[in-house]
Design a protein around this motif. Structure first.
Motif, mmCIF file in Angstrom:
data_model
loop_
_atom_site.group_PDB
_atom_site.id
_atom_site.type_symbol
_atom_site.label_atom_id
_atom_site.label_comp_id
_atom_site.label_asym_id
_atom_site.label_seq_id
_atom_site.Cartn_x
_atom_site.Cartn_y
_atom_site.Cartn_z
ATOM 1 N N ASN A 37 0.849 -1.246 -0.022
ATOM 2 C CA ASN A 37 0.088 -0.137 -0.080
ATOM 3 C C ASN A 37 0.991 1.055 0.171
ATOM 4 O OD1 ASN A 37 -2.921 -0.582 0.031
ATOM 5 N ND2 ASN A 37 -2.342 -1.837 1.857
ATOM 6 N N TYR A 38 2.107 0.936 0.478
ATOM 7 C CA TYR A 38 3.099 2.689 0.576
ATOM 8 C C TYR A 38 3.678 2.372 -0.911
ATOM 9 C CZ TYR A 38 2.797 4.051 5.158
ATOM 10 O OH TYR A 38 2.305 4.555 6.491
ATOM 11 N N HIS A 40 2.947 0.301 -3.942
ATOM 12 C CA HIS A 40 2.224 -0.106 -5.258
ATOM 13 C C HIS A 40 3.041 -0.834 -6.067
ATOM 14 C CE1 HIS A 40 -1.621 1.600 -3.970
ATOM 15 N NE2 HIS A 40 -0.864 2.789 -3.311
ATOM 16 N N LYS A 85 9.848 5.769 1.444
ATOM 17 C CA LYS A 85 9.479 6.759 0.802
ATOM 18 C C LYS A 85 10.176 8.155 0.721
ATOM 19 C CE LYS A 85 5.347 6.423 -0.835
ATOM 20 N NZ LYS A 85 4.901 5.978 -2.256
ATOM 21 N N GLN A 96 -1.736 9.019 -13.519
ATOM 22 C CA GLN A 96 -2.623 9.116 -12.492
ATOM 23 C C GLN A 96 -3.357 10.253 -12.525
ATOM 24 O OE1 GLN A 96 0.389 8.616 -9.434
ATOM 25 N NE2 GLN A 96 -0.248 6.895 -8.815
ATOM 26 N N LEU A 145 -0.991 9.797 -0.198
ATOM 27 C CA LEU A 145 -2.000 8.784 0.010
ATOM 28 C C LEU A 145 -3.483 9.151 -0.308
ATOM 29 C CD1 LEU A 145 -0.284 7.080 3.387
ATOM 30 C CD2 LEU A 145 -0.229 6.441 0.874
ATOM 31 N N HIS A 149 -3.062 8.276 -4.209
ATOM 32 C CA HIS A 149 -3.632 6.760 -3.919
ATOM 33 C C HIS A 149 -5.083 6.801 -3.766
ATOM 34 C CE1 HIS A 149 0.483 5.690 -4.796
ATOM 35 N NE2 HIS A 149 1.074 6.628 -3.726
ATOM 36 N N GLU A 150 -5.740 8.052 -3.457
ATOM 37 C CA GLU A 150 -7.057 8.158 -3.342
ATOM 38 C C GLU A 150 -7.651 7.216 -2.218
ATOM 39 O OE1 GLU A 150 -8.885 7.170 -7.063
ATOM 40 O OE2 GLU A 150 -8.102 9.047 -8.116
ATOM 41 N N MET A 151 -6.653 7.176 -0.982
ATOM 42 C CA MET A 151 -7.326 6.412 -0.032
ATOM 43 C C MET A 151 -8.193 7.396 1.013
ATOM 44 S SD MET A 151 -3.322 4.630 1.192
ATOM 45 C CE MET A 151 -4.135 3.991 2.611
#
Length: 189
Positions: A37-38, A40, A85, A96, A145, A149-151
């Motif tokens: 999740n960090y 991808h 990161k 994106q 994020l 990443h649309e979290m």
């Protein structure tokens, strides 16, 4: 924490290979999902899984066996991902970013190619990337994020192990700082 987990931790502290393997098997998917999740990226997630587990093994002797193991493993994993990161720095893919008509920015640029606009976009994009990378980690990571990443706020809170209210505050402040920095550079206003 149940007594079987305490025994397992004690065995790990004695470097018992079977106990260490049990910990690995039990938490491998959990650690991998955080790493993925960090990043991808399967390759990066696997590397971070290995790096996280090495840190867990190196530090297990300092772990307080009266405390639950999962939050400790999660904190080590998240910190490993955050360090990764930081080293990699934030980047935005043209695949994106979506235009108002639903196209990716890359497709929009290709279909209406205008060199002057493309150069202007690249300059603007580079400045935005630069300003994002200057943000403190506590602001940069939640913004990435959330927007790239649309979290959801809840997902970000869960994956970073930071309280929901703090996540919302950091995103708000990060946006405000980014906006001010972009205004200073003439890109907002």
């Amino acid at each position: 924490m149940d007594s079987s987990e305490k025994r397992l931790i004690r065995q790990c502290k004695k470097q018992n290979k079977e106990a260490l393997n049990t910990i690995y098997v039990k938490y491998e998917k959990f650690i991998y999902s955080i790493c993925y999740n960090y990043t991808h990226s399967k390759e990066d997630a696997l590397d971070l899984l290995q790096e996280s587990f090495i840190k867990i093994l190196k530090n297990i002797d300092r772990f307080d066996e009266d405390r639950p193991l999962l939050p400790w493993i999660k904190r080590i994993t998240v910190n490993t991902c955050l360090n990764f990161k930081r080293k990699k720095k934030a980047s935005v893919s043209l695949d994106q970013v979506m235009t108002e008509d639903g196209q990716t920015l890359k497709d929009a640029i290709a279909s209406q190619f205008n060199l002057e606009n493309y150069i202007l976009f690249q300059d603007t994009s580079n400045i935005i990337h630069e300003e994002i990378s200057k943000l403190e980690d506590k602001y940069r990571l939640p913004l990435i994020l959330r927007h790239l990443h649309e979290m959801s706020y809840e997902e970000i809170s869960k994956y970073t192990d930071i309280p929901l209210g703090t996540i919302k505050t950091n995103i708000y402040r990060g946006r405000k700082i980014l906006k001010q920095n972009l205004e200073t550079r003439g890109l907002w206003g």
